[in-house]
Design an enzyme around this catalytic site. Structure first.
Site, short mmCIF file in Angstrom:
data_model
loop_
_atom_site.label_atom_id
_atom_site.label_comp_id
_atom_site.label_asym_id
_atom_site.label_seq_id
_atom_site.Cartn_x
_atom_site.Cartn_y
_atom_site.Cartn_z
N ARG A 59 0.48 -1.09 0.01
CA ARG A 59 0.10 -0.02 0.13
C ARG A 59 0.63 0.98 0.20
O ARG A 59 0.46 2.05 -0.62
CB ARG A 59 -0.89 0.03 1.24
CG ARG A 59 -1.99 1.29 1.16
CD ARG A 59 -2.88 1.01 2.36
NE ARG A 59 -3.29 0.37 3.35
CZ ARG A 59 -2.45 0.63 4.63
NH1 ARG A 59 -2.12 1.93 4.44
NH2 ARG A 59 -2.38 -0.03 5.25
N TYR A 112 -12.50 19.72 -15.66
CA TYR A 112 -13.11 18.40 -15.88
C TYR A 112 -14.20 17.96 -15.13
O TYR A 112 -13.65 18.47 -13.95
CB TYR A 112 -12.11 17.02 -16.31
CG TYR A 112 -12.27 15.50 -15.77
CD1 TYR A 112 -13.12 15.38 -16.42
CD2 TYR A 112 -12.29 15.31 -14.26
CE1 TYR A 112 -13.49 13.65 -17.01
CE2 TYR A 112 -13.23 13.78 -14.31
CZ TYR A 112 -13.60 13.54 -15.66
OH TYR A 112 -14.46 12.58 -14.82
N ASP A 202 -3.05 19.92 -14.08
CA ASP A 202 -4.29 18.65 -15.10
C ASP A 202 -3.47 18.37 -16.89
O ASP A 202 -3.81 19.44 -17.27
CB ASP A 202 -5.10 18.49 -14.65
CG ASP A 202 -6.23 16.88 -15.50
OD1 ASP A 202 -5.27 16.70 -15.89
OD2 ASP A 202 -7.25 17.20 -15.73
C1 LIG Z 1 -10.99 11.81 -17.80
C2 LIG Z 1 -10.13 12.98 -16.75
C3 LIG Z 1 -10.34 12.70 -15.60
C4 LIG Z 1 -10.28 12.14 -14.46
O1 LIG Z 1 -9.88 10.42 -14.74
P1 LIG Z 1 -10.41 9.19 -14.15
O2 LIG Z 1 -9.27 8.45 -14.85
O3 LIG Z 1 -11.28 8.94 -14.79
O4 LIG Z 1 -10.62 9.13 -13.02
C5 LIG Z 1 -8.83 13.92 -15.09
N1 LIG Z 1 -8.82 15.09 -16.17
C6 LIG Z 1 -9.19 15.01 -17.75
C7 LIG Z 1 -8.23 16.40 -17.88
C8 LIG Z 1 -9.84 14.10 -18.04
O5 LIG Z 1 -10.07 13.67 -18.75
#
Ligand SMILES: *Cc1c(COP(=O)(O)O)cnc(C)c1O
Length: 401
Positions: A59, A112, A202
């Site tokens: 973990r 997102y 992101d």
């Molecule tokens: C899909 C997405 C997420 C979330 O990711 P998951 O793997 O579905 O939890 C976050 N940011 C962006 C820009 C995404 O396209």
């Protein structure tokens, strides 16, 4: 717990399209595997001082994650191994949990939608302010930083130059999902750092092949590995990258203590998918550019957003700060009904949510109840894959007609 030792020699001089192929391999000795094995152990031999054992319990850290975590660090130019999470949203939640109580999180209104919803909940529980901004409007973001900063005003600086702030965090997503707005990433990072804010980016849409925000001073980069990095729509995973030992420690604690960790096989698949990231992205971007140009000229299409279009509002910025324009297109038709009909009429494109896989996906975004109301009802998001361009266009054109 010590950081797992890298099995790789230094190869910072290699190009990213080489790194994706050759990083995260076992040590080169006769008889060794070319690929890392899938290590299923939950526990590891650690006699004596457990804190100094590279692995102790799965973990906390496991050899099942390390090759992928090292690969991501190399690609994002992080000086410390990345942290893999069970999903992109788990990675995002961990990063958002860095916002101090009493501080402010400034986040794009078209982030997102899962990030927005998660951030709002964490803000309420943890007791910090939650402010949404138009991330493409640099002056508005700076104004939000100024008013959030002056409301609190306590900022300190860590010895390594990263800010440890009572002020908060600027969240950047660029291009945004699904509106394809392009932020002035260098200017926003600089403005936020000047004011003592942490900056998280992101980087899911761009991937480290198109932009590396840590180089511009971002503290944290997050990924939905589910998308381009893994690339085959067969795993859900996330990752966080940072070069700050202090932030990595906090994020590592968050991962270990929440405990929703990634499985060994999923991470192995992600590393396998990463090997072809450069060629996949290359082909997908070439397809996306051509499809965006054809959509922009199509009479049924009201608006096409793709940073690779010369007249797109994000084109100049994307050209200046990215190595390519990505492979997501947003286009609008005049009604929700028309958009739904298009997504139902395609035969080659797959009507499904998500993005970044080898197969082309199509989706009317407002079918999700949680999608912000500022996203047009008739907006269709395309995740352009690596199929033959003319086959993709013929299918889409027929559906548009
Ligand atoms: C899909 C997405 C997420 C979330 O990711 P998951 O793997 O579905 O939890 C976050 N940011 C962006 C820009 C995404 O396209």
């Amino acid at each position: 717990m010590t950081t797992p030792e890298s099995t790789s020699t230094s190869r910072t001089e290699l190009a990213p399209d080489t790194i994706v192929v050759e990083t995260g391999r076992p040590v080169r000795v006769d008889g060794a595997s070319v690929n890392p094995p899938i290590d299923l152990s939950s526990t590891f031999i650690s006699a004596g001082d457990i804190e100094n054992s590279p692995y102790a319990y799965a973990r906390f850290d496991t050899p099942a994650w390390s090759p992928f975590e090292e690969a991501l660090a190399q690609l994002e130019h992080a000086s410390l191994p990345g942290l893999v999470f069970g999903s992109g949203l788990a990675a995002i939640s961990a990063a958002i949990s860095l916002v101090p109580a009493g501080g402010t999180l400034i986040i794009p209104k078209h982030s997102y939608q899962g990030a927005l919803a998660s951030a709002e909940q964490i803000a309420q529980r943890q007791g910090f302010d939650f402010v949404t901004v138009d991330i493409a409007d640099t002056e508005a973001v700076i104004a939000a930083l100024d008013s959030a900063g002056s409301a609190d005003g306590t900022t300190t600086s860590a010895g390594d130059g990263t800010s440890v702030s009572g002020t908060g965090m600027l969240w950047i997503e660029s291009p945004t999902n699904p509106m394809l707005e392009v932020a002035d990433v260098p200017a926003l990072i600089a403005a936020a750092k000047d004011r003592g804010f942490l900056v998280a980016v992101d980087n899911t849409f761009a991937t480290p092949l198109l932009q590396t925000p840590l180089d511009l001073g971002a503290d944290v980069v997050v990924h939905s590995v589910t998308k381009y990095l893994a690339g085959h729509s067969d795993v859900v995973l996330g990752a966080v990258l940072t070069s700050s030992p202090e932030l990595r420690e906090q994020l590592h604690t968050e991962r270990s203590m929440r405990g929703g960790i990634a499985g060994p096989f999923e991470v192995w698949l992600a590393l396998r998918g990463l090997r072809t990231l450069a060629v996949r992205l290359d082909r997908a971007q070439t397809n996306a550019q051509a499809i965006a140009e054809r959509l922009a000229a199509h009479p049924a299409v009201v608006e096409t957003r793709y940073p690779g279009l010369p007249n797109d509002p994000g084109h100049a910025r994307a050209s200046a700060q990215m190595n390519g324009f990505g492979a997501i297109i947003a286009f609008t038709v005049d009604t929700a009904e028309k958009a739904t009909a298009i997504a139902e009429a395609v035969r080659l494109w797959t009507p499904a949510t998500s993005l970044g896989g080898v197969e082309s996906l199509i989706e009317r975004r407002r079918r999700h109840a949680a999608e912000p109301e500022t996203v047009p009802e008739g907006l269709i998001r395309l995740s352009v894959g690596i199929e033959n361009l003319e086959d993709l266009w013929a299918d889409l054109e027929a559906a548009l007609g």
